[in-house]
Design an enzyme around this catalytic site. Structure first.
Site, PDB file in Angstrom:
ATOM      1  CE  LYS A  97      26.135  20.196 -19.042  1.00 35.44           C
ATOM      2  NZ  LYS A  97      27.081  19.640 -19.636  1.00 35.44           N
ATOM      3  CE  LYS A 139      31.433   9.435 -25.933  1.00 33.85           C
ATOM      4  NZ  LYS A 139      30.637  10.568 -25.428  1.00 33.85           N
ATOM      5  CE  LYS A 161      18.998   9.678 -21.482  1.00 35.85           C
ATOM      6  NZ  LYS A 161      19.014   8.260 -21.644  1.00 35.85           N
TER       7      LYS A 161
END
Ligand code: TRP
Length: 331
Positions: free
Chosen positions: A111, A194, A197
């Site tokens: 992140k 997979k 989103k």
């Protein structure tokens, strides 16, 4: 009978991957366990700090859960920020977590790379907040995917450290709950293995999508000009389409297209048309329920109130005992 906790960050509508990866299995778990399924809106601030449609996204998860059959009389359904005990426990856990170990967490490092202008402390302490979510109910099982394993390992470290430090056996160790064979992996439409989103809009099929949109997305799924040799092994993106077909369509349909493939006579357009109609048939009743629930504010309010009360009963019990253990005694 075990205590089970699972959280999901509210980032928008849910897709087939969410359903088969988790929600469908929650339906079984809620039957004979003490389940807490919550919406992790505190966590979403680590990556989405603006209030832009935060409420809408929380509501979206809630109506998807209810439409799928999560039962507020069986499981405890709540919103993380409505349970402030979580924040208190998070604060206390942070006193007992080391900077070094938090900096080494893979999801933090990733992140930090993704959002170099917003490496906030919430990102760093993501694992302590997640630990608080779980141990606030003294849960032992946490149904999560591989990407969350390290967080759970940290949770076990925090729990053991706490118990050792205060010489108690208060918090049980939480472990990942593996659905095993019940876990159906849904591939994406873009050739990736997979559905997700973050892979982009065209990769996933959402429950609220209009049949027209679903048809268009599926018709555009990645294929090629077809096999050239009999019984040729399928490339991943074709295998993906067959995998979707296996979940969504009848065994006869799968067999038919498999035969066509093996004989080099397959027409991907026909396969996709069939797949699209079967997906639409599956998704439509959910979409209708979602739409009805979306407008039933009174019912949603009742569900959230009931869930919050149940979660509060469990959390306040934990916190009362915890305060005593730590030495915050009442006068
Ligand atoms: N970190 C989880 C995810 O991104 C969401 C989450 C937050 C969670 N708190 C949790 C999952 C507690 C299980 C238990 O998927």
């Amino acid at each position: 009978m075990e205590t089970i906790v699972s959280g999901i960050r509210p980032t928008g509508n849910l897709h087939l991957g969410n359903h088969f990866g988790a929600i469908r299995n929650f339906l079984k778990l809620q039957e004979d366990n003490d389940c807490y399924f919550f919406i992790a809106d505190y966590h979403s601030l680590t990556t989405h700090p603006k209030p832009q449609d935060l409420h809408g996204n929380v509501k979206r998860v809630l109506v998807h859960y209810l439409a799928a059959g999560l039962d507020p009389d069986k499981a405890t359904l709540y919103v993380q920020s409505q349970l402030p005990e979580t924040a208190e426990l998070y604060l206390l856990l942070n006193m007992n977590a080391y900077l070094g170990e938090l900096q080494r967490v893979a999801s933090f490092k990733e992140k930090a790379r993704q959002q170099p202008d917003n490496i906030n402390v919430g990102l760093l302490t993501y694992p302590t907040l997640m630990t608080a979510d779980v141990i606030i109910h003294r849960a032992t099982k946490v149904p999560v995917g591989k990407d969350q394993q390290q967080h759970l390992e940290m949770a076990r470290n925090f729990v053991n450290r706490f118990n050792r430090m205060y010489e108690v056996d208060f918090f049980p160790e939480p472990f990942a709950y593996n659905f095993g064979e019940d876990l159906i992996k849904i591939p994406g439409l873009d050739g990736s293995t997979k559905m997700g989103k973050s892979e982009g809009e065209a990769n996933a099929i959402y429950f609220v999508e209009d049949p027209k949109v679903i048809r268009k997305k599926i018709m555009r799924a990645v294929t090629d000009s077809g096999p050239t040799e009999m019984n040729q092994t399928k490339p991943q993106y074709i295998e993906n389409l067959f995998n979707l077909l296996r979940v969504m369509s009848s065994p006869d349909t799968v067999e038919y297209f498999d035969d066509q493939y093996n004989k080099c006579e397959i027409r991907y357009g026909d396969l996709k048309k069939q797949l699209a109609e079967d997906v639409i048939k599956f998704v439509t009743p959910y979409r209708e329920k979602i739409e009805a629930l979306w407008n039933d504010e009174a019912y949603l309010q009742k569900v959230v109130k009931q869930g919050t009360e149940k979660a509060h009963a469990s959390a306040s019990k934990t916190m009362n005992e915890l305060r005593k253990i730590i030495g915050f005694l009442p006068f």
